[in-house]
Design an enzyme around this catalytic site. Structure first.
Site, PDB file in Angstrom:
ATOM      1  N   ASP A  23       0.827  -1.208   0.000  1.00  0.00           N
ATOM      2  CA  ASP A  23       0.000   0.000   0.000  1.00  0.00           C
ATOM      3  C   ASP A  23       0.862   1.259   0.000  1.00  0.00           C
ATOM      4  O   ASP A  23       1.979   1.260   0.516  1.00  0.00           O
ATOM      5  CB  ASP A  23      -0.922  -0.022   1.235  1.00  0.00           C
ATOM      6  N   GLY A  24       0.317   2.335  -0.576  1.00  0.00           N
ATOM      7  CA  GLY A  24       0.980   3.633  -0.514  1.00  0.00           C
ATOM      8  C   GLY A  24       1.552   4.123  -1.834  1.00  0.00           C
ATOM      9  O   GLY A  24       2.240   5.148  -1.869  1.00  0.00           O
ATOM     10  N   ASN A  71     -10.946  -2.589  -5.544  1.00  0.00           N
ATOM     11  CA  ASN A  71     -10.172  -1.582  -6.294  1.00  0.00           C
ATOM     12  C   ASN A  71     -10.776  -1.232  -7.659  1.00  0.00           C
ATOM     13  O   ASN A  71     -10.388  -0.232  -8.271  1.00  0.00           O
ATOM     14  CB  ASN A  71      -8.707  -2.021  -6.469  1.00  0.00           C
ATOM     15  N   GLU A 209       1.161 -13.234  12.478  1.00  0.00           N
ATOM     16  CA  GLU A 209       1.709 -12.051  13.147  1.00  0.00           C
ATOM     17  C   GLU A 209       1.598 -10.886  12.167  1.00  0.00           C
ATOM     18  O   GLU A 209       1.690 -11.082  10.951  1.00  0.00           O
ATOM     19  CB  GLU A 209       3.180 -12.273  13.502  1.00  0.00           C
TER      20      GLU A 209
HETATM   21  C1  IPE Z   1      -5.388  -2.740  -0.256  1.00  0.00           C
HETATM   22  O1  IPE Z   1      -5.065  -1.398  -0.411  1.00  0.00           O
HETATM   23  C2  IPE Z   1      -5.356  -3.425  -1.587  1.00  0.00           C
HETATM   24  C3  IPE Z   1      -4.048  -3.539  -2.203  1.00  0.00           C
HETATM   25  C4  IPE Z   1      -2.909  -3.212  -1.665  1.00  0.00           C
HETATM   26  C5  IPE Z   1      -4.054  -4.109  -3.528  1.00  0.00           C
HETATM   27  P1  IPE Z   1      -6.195  -0.282  -0.549  1.00  0.00           P
HETATM   28  O2  IPE Z   1      -5.500   1.011  -0.655  1.00  0.00           O
HETATM   29  O3  IPE Z   1      -7.138  -0.633  -1.634  1.00  0.00           O
HETATM   30  O4  IPE Z   1      -6.966  -0.431   0.842  1.00  0.00           O
HETATM   31  P2  IPE Z   1      -7.829   0.615   1.646  1.00  0.00           P
HETATM   32  O5  IPE Z   1      -8.854   1.159   0.684  1.00  0.00           O
HETATM   33  O6  IPE Z   1      -6.908   1.687   2.130  1.00  0.00           O
HETATM   34  O7  IPE Z   1      -8.414  -0.171   2.785  1.00  0.00           O
HETATM   35  C1  IPE Z   2      -1.624   0.236  -3.357  1.00  0.00           C
HETATM   36  O1  IPE Z   2      -1.373   1.606  -3.397  1.00  0.00           O
HETATM   37  C2  IPE Z   2      -1.787  -0.354  -4.728  1.00  0.00           C
HETATM   38  C3  IPE Z   2      -3.167  -0.717  -5.075  1.00  0.00           C
HETATM   39  C4  IPE Z   2      -4.189  -0.687  -4.275  1.00  0.00           C
HETATM   40  C5  IPE Z   2      -3.376  -1.157  -6.453  1.00  0.00           C
HETATM   41  P1  IPE Z   2      -2.559   2.669  -3.379  1.00  0.00           P
HETATM   42  O2  IPE Z   2      -2.923   2.997  -4.775  1.00  0.00           O
HETATM   43  O3  IPE Z   2      -3.670   2.179  -2.538  1.00  0.00           O
HETATM   44  O4  IPE Z   2      -1.840   3.896  -2.720  1.00  0.00           O
HETATM   45  P2  IPE Z   2      -2.476   4.929  -1.686  1.00  0.00           P
HETATM   46  O5  IPE Z   2      -3.021   4.127  -0.554  1.00  0.00           O
HETATM   47  O6  IPE Z   2      -3.557   5.665  -2.425  1.00  0.00           O
HETATM   48  O7  IPE Z   2      -1.352   5.795  -1.293  1.00  0.00           O
HETATM   49 MG    MG Z   3      -4.108   2.403  -0.578  1.00  0.00          MG
END
Ligand code: IPE
Ligand code: IPE
Ligand code: MG
Length: 242
Positions: A23-24, A71, A209
């Site tokens: 994530d991020g 997503n 964990e």
């Molecule tokens: C979780 O991340 C899904 C993936 C990393 C593919 P999201 O960014 O979609 O999750 P939320 O919306 O913050 O819970």
């Molecule tokens: C995770 O990064 C990748 C996917 C969910 C595909 P994000 O796209 O969720 O990145 P943030 O959370 O918006 O920073």
């Molecule tokens: Mg995200």
């Protein structure tokens, strides 16, 4: 000269199955005034780096959350960009052939365009007998969706008289999940400072964990991965015992 062992912890303490919520990416891009898709591009590069690293350490199973069933709600152009990156990386995954890495799709392949489905099918088939490490790519994955699909399959077996309700076990349920060829998750890592599971491997992580870090996924280096392993090795897993 003997090669230095790469694992930061004794190999017998390594988790068998690590699951990563990558994530991020979006915030990584935003910090640099780049489009979100640039973050996904860097995130996908990092995915390659971490596969190599975990394979070198000797971790037998790793799963990456690449795209959730939720997503699809994102803007069309972002979804398209992610699908195109998948296309690219599924072809480039052949660079891992020399590393003997098996790939399995965790998720409903029917949600993808036909060419992408074919790419997943080919990669699974071509790496089927590789056994240095198994990599699960969770794409179009949602744990509730997965469990619902398993319940439907099991219900169909009962309806056909092939299974009695009283014979349904946890093992049978596990055998109907996408992860049927993988052990339960030992360690879940989530990057980007979010403290939630977001519908990832709920059944499989029952006794996992958890390791959370503020680092955004494109910046999550092999060194940081090692830090998570050291932390994991310090945990006292009790599984309900004393
Ligand atoms: C979780 O991340 C899904 C993936 C990393 C593919 P999201 O960014 O979609 O999750 P939320 O919306 O913050 O819970
Ligand atoms: C995770 O990064 C990748 C996917 C969910 C595909 P994000 O796209 O969720 O990145 P943030 O959370 O918006 O920073
Ligand atoms: Mg995200």
């Amino acid at each position: 000269m003997a090669k230095k062992p790469i694992s930061p912890i004794p190999v017998e303490q390594l988790p068998r199955h690590v699951a990563i919520i990558m994530d991020g990416n979006g915030r990584w891009a935003k910090k640099r005034a780049l489009p979100r898709t640039a973050g996904h591009f860097e995130g996908a590069n990092n995915f390659r780096k971490i596969i190599r690293h975990t394979r070198d350490i000797g971790i037998p199973y790793i799963s990456f959350y690449a795209f959730s069933t939720e997503n699809w709600k994102r803007p069309d152009d972002e979804v398209h960009a992610i699908m195109d990156l998948m296309r690219k990386y599924l072809v480039e995954a052949y660079e891992f052939f020399d590393l003997n890495v098996r790939f399995v799709l965790l998720g409903d392949r029917n949600g993808f365009d036909a060419d992408l489905q074919e790419k997943y099918d080919n990669l699974e088939r071509d790496t089927h007998d590789f056994h240095a490490m198994t990599t699960g790519i969770a794409a179009n994955y949602g744990s509730r969706y997965e469990i619902t699909a398993a319940v439907k399959e099991i219900a169909a077996l009962v309806k056909e008289g092939l299974l009695q309700p009283e014979d349904i076990t946890e093992e049978i349920i596990s055998q109907h999940l996408y992860t049927k060829e993988m052990p339960d998750v030992d360690l879940v890592i989530r990057t980007s400072g979010e403290y939630r599971i977001s519908n990832f491997l709920l059944w499989q992580s029952a006794y996992a964990e958890f390791y959370f870090t503020d680092t955004l996924w494109p910046d999550f280096s092999p060194k940081e991965f090692d830090k998570a392993l050291v932390d994991y090795a310090s945990r006292n897993r009790r599984f309900g015992g004393v």
